[in-house]
Design an enzyme around this catalytic site. Structure first.
Site, short mmCIF file in Angstrom:
data_model
loop_
_atom_site.label_atom_id
_atom_site.label_comp_id
_atom_site.label_asym_id
_atom_site.label_seq_id
_atom_site.Cartn_x
_atom_site.Cartn_y
_atom_site.Cartn_z
N TYR A 139 0.84 -1.21 0.00
CA TYR A 139 0.00 0.00 0.00
C TYR A 139 0.87 1.26 0.00
CZ TYR A 139 -3.75 3.25 0.88
OH TYR A 139 -4.64 4.27 0.74
N PHE B 25 -7.41 22.28 -24.45
CA PHE B 25 -7.71 20.86 -24.57
C PHE B 25 -8.94 20.61 -23.70
CE2 PHE B 25 -7.56 16.33 -23.68
CZ PHE B 25 -7.64 15.89 -24.98
N THR B 26 -9.79 19.69 -24.13
CA THR B 26 -11.11 19.50 -23.52
C THR B 26 -11.03 19.33 -21.99
OG1 THR B 26 -10.89 17.16 -24.06
CG2 THR B 26 -12.16 18.52 -25.60
N ASP C 49 1.95 20.63 -20.11
CA ASP C 49 1.25 19.38 -20.40
C ASP C 49 2.22 18.55 -21.23
OD1 ASP C 49 -0.21 17.29 -21.37
OD2 ASP C 49 -2.02 18.46 -21.75
N LYS D 103 0.01 8.11 -23.36
CA LYS D 103 0.48 8.48 -24.70
C LYS D 103 1.99 8.21 -24.79
CE LYS D 103 -3.50 10.99 -24.43
NZ LYS D 103 -4.35 11.01 -23.24
N ARG E 227 -13.18 16.30 -33.77
CA ARG E 227 -12.47 17.36 -33.04
C ARG E 227 -12.90 18.70 -33.62
NH1 ARG E 227 -10.28 15.62 -28.21
NH2 ARG E 227 -12.51 15.49 -28.24
N PHE F 262 -18.91 15.46 -26.24
CA PHE F 262 -18.54 14.61 -27.38
C PHE F 262 -18.47 13.14 -27.01
CE2 PHE F 262 -14.43 14.29 -25.46
CZ PHE F 262 -14.30 15.51 -24.81
C1 P61 Z 1 -6.79 11.81 -26.66
F1 P61 Z 1 -11.65 12.97 -26.85
N1 P61 Z 1 -6.10 12.81 -24.64
O1 P61 Z 1 -6.09 12.65 -27.26
P1 P61 Z 1 -6.18 11.44 -19.84
N2 P61 Z 1 -3.75 16.45 -22.19
C2 P61 Z 1 -3.70 16.08 -23.48
C3 P61 Z 1 -4.40 14.99 -23.91
O2 P61 Z 1 -4.34 14.63 -25.19
C4 P61 Z 1 -5.17 14.23 -22.97
C5 P61 Z 1 -5.20 14.66 -21.63
C6 P61 Z 1 -4.48 15.76 -21.27
C7 P61 Z 1 -6.87 11.89 -25.21
C8 P61 Z 1 -7.93 11.11 -24.47
C9 P61 Z 1 -9.14 11.96 -24.52
O3 P61 Z 1 -11.66 15.09 -25.33
C10 P61 Z 1 -10.95 14.01 -24.97
O4 P61 Z 1 -5.12 10.47 -19.49
C11 P61 Z 1 -2.90 16.89 -24.42
O5 P61 Z 1 -7.01 11.01 -21.03
O6 P61 Z 1 -7.02 11.80 -18.68
C12 P61 Z 1 -5.94 13.13 -23.37
O7 P61 Z 1 -5.38 12.75 -20.28
C13 P61 Z 1 -6.00 13.94 -20.59
C14 P61 Z 1 -9.93 11.96 -25.63
C15 P61 Z 1 -9.31 12.97 -23.61
C16 P61 Z 1 -10.86 12.96 -25.82
C17 P61 Z 1 -10.24 13.97 -23.81
O8 P61 Z 1 -7.41 10.91 -27.24
#
Ligand code: P61
Length: 477
Positions: free
Chosen positions: A85, A137-138, A228, A271, A395, A462
């Protein structure tokens, strides 16, 4: 050589071909369901590719997030999980990897990127403050807003033009940033939210020159820069191949130099870091770290696991090391380039220059006859899936959501459909099939009509929104 003897892609482009620096040890079978089944699956999914079952997808280019293939070393590392833990040895491996490759002093693990965004936003934004950044970013912007902040886009104008070929379209416009500081006062700016590469702009990089200038401006005003770092390794590759003075530096050296111009970073390790789940948040300032460490136990887990199993942290530590290998990054970005160059050859409208993780199709270029409130980019994702089971992501207007003040759609300048390439997963033949799908859909573009949104969730709409083709709206009522 005559045109007919130029067989490989490298030959056609007058260069030597590259190949992936790995061979395949385990395979996961995939197959394409029939056109009739695809039509039924898409209808059941409300014309939203996020709502499809993955079994109904042939080539999955929805996202490069958590969809990469781990190496044999990472799988071996999974067996070395120390599931204590507190104080797991895998945590210390991970902490060391972040310190070593990204250069920050203190780190907390999180379950994924948005977990880190939540902690940072709640800790470093005071209600009423502004958060400038290089395009929204979303999830990032939503966390700024949930913490009472207001995001302000300070990316250079070229980033909003899919045809502008400036090589560093992720750069911050220094004048826009300085004007904001003058207008609202540095004390009302929480921090600069800097992303490398910029996802919503098409995976576009930030130059080293730009981050250095940002450091200077922010030092003068006492503003912190948080990065980021989700696709920062890919950003480092673009600096290596495009920016003067970096050709002889390794990706690892460039990454560390870039990070040294910032005060901390958050990471979706799904990623660049080559794992299926995980994230982290790292800073230099001990007091801020202390606050983050206090909050992580509320939302994620103890500060030495942050929502991850010991085995996840081990795979992540190994993934960080593998991610910065020059030959890995070259082939990863090279595969994206391969797909993009095929499409450019066929004069298909895509965001230029080609970015690091995905090809972004310009849906306005496909469907100038479909107004933005009939969601051209969503239409395009549907058509790609119907053609051959290729799954892409909207997007555009759907992703941008509604303005919290006016309640209207945000109508972003970029109306894009993203084909994201998972890391170490698909072959060049899959890219050929995806390219031919895009071409077929492009050829049929004039016969395509818009969509109506029939269900709209409040947050990040979305993901779960539902649509019907306009020519059949009412048929079910
Ligand atoms: C993606 F449709 N990205 O690109 P988490 N920062 C950045 C990202 O690209 C990102 C996160 C933070 C995704 C997944 C995803 O609107 C969407 O590990 C530059 O996914 O929590 C994630 O990181 C967030 C797809 C996220 C989406 C949000 O496909």
């Amino acid at each position: 050589m005559t045109a007919s003897t130029l067989k490989t892609f490298g030959q056609q482009l007058s260069r030597r071909s590259w190949a992936e620096p790995w061979k395949i040890k385990a395979v996961e079978p995939i197959h394409m369901i029939t056109q009739e089944e695809r039509l039924r699956a898409l209808g059941e999914a409300g014309y939203n590719t996020f709502l499809l079952r993955s079994e109904d997808v042939y080539i999955d280019l929805l996202t490069d997030s958590g969809t990469g293939a781990m190496s044999d070393r990472q799988w071996a590392g999974m067996m070395m999980g120390d599931e204590s833990y507190a104080g797991s040895k895998n945590f210390y491996r991970l902490e060391g990897a972040v310190q070593n490759y990204y250069g920050y002093q203190h780190m907390v693990p999180t379950h994924q990127g948005r977990g880190a965004e939540h902690l940072l936003s709640q800790t470093a934004i005071k209600s009423g403050q502004y958060v400038p950044g290089n395009m929204y970013f979303t999830t990032t912007r939503l966390h700024h807003e949930l913490a009472g902040g207001t995001f302000v886009d300070v990316i250079i104008d070229q980033a909003h033009d899919p045809n502008d070929e400036y090589p560093f379209k992720g750069n911050v416009d220094l004048d826009k940033l300085e004007s904001l500081i003058k207008e609202v006062g540095a004390e009302n700016i929480a921090y600069l939210s800097l992303a490398g590469t910029v996802n919503m702009a098409g995976g576009q990089p930030v130059s080293m020159a730009n981050v250095r200038q940002l450091r200077e401006i922010c030092d003068r005003s006492g503003i912190r820069i948080f990065l980021d770092a989700t696709r920062m390794v890919e950003n480092a590759y673009f600096i290596q191949v495009q920016e003067d003075g970096y050709a002889d530096k390794s990706i690892a050296e460039i990454l560390k130099e870039f990070c040294s111009c910032t005060d901390g970073a958050w990471m979706s390790a799904k990623k660049d870091n080559l794992v299926n789940i995980g994230g982290w948040l790292a800073v230099n300032d001990f007091d801020l770290f202390d606050a983050l460490r206090n909050l992580v136990v509320v939302y994620e887990g103890l500060h030495t696991y942050g929502g991850l199993a010991g085995r996840d942290m081990e795979a992540l530590a190994i993934g960080i090391e593998e991610a910065v290998q020059d030959d890995h990054v070259r082939s990863r970005v090279g595969q994206v380039l391969y797909l993009g160059e095929l499409l450019l050859d066929w004069k298909i409208p895509i965001v230029k220059p080609i970015g690091g993780h995905a090809i972004f199709l310009d849906a306005r270029g496909f469907y100038p006859h479909i107004p933005q409130d009939q969601f051209p980019a969503q239409v395009l994702t549907a058509q790609l899936y119907l053609d051959s089971g290729v799954r892409a992501m909207e997007r555009g207007n759907v992703s941008a959501g509604r303005d919290p003040q006016t309640g209207d759609h945000r109508y972003p300048a970029l109306e894009l459909t993203r084909l994201a390439i998972p890391r170490r997963v698909y072959t060049q033949a899959h890219m050929d099939v995806a390219a031919e799908t895009v071409k077929t859909v492009h050829d049929a573009r004039q016969q395509t009509s818009g969509l109506k949104m029939v269900y709209e969730p409040k947050n990040l709409r979305f993901f779960q929104a539902r649509f019907e083709p306009l020519d059949m709206v009412g048929q079910h009522e």
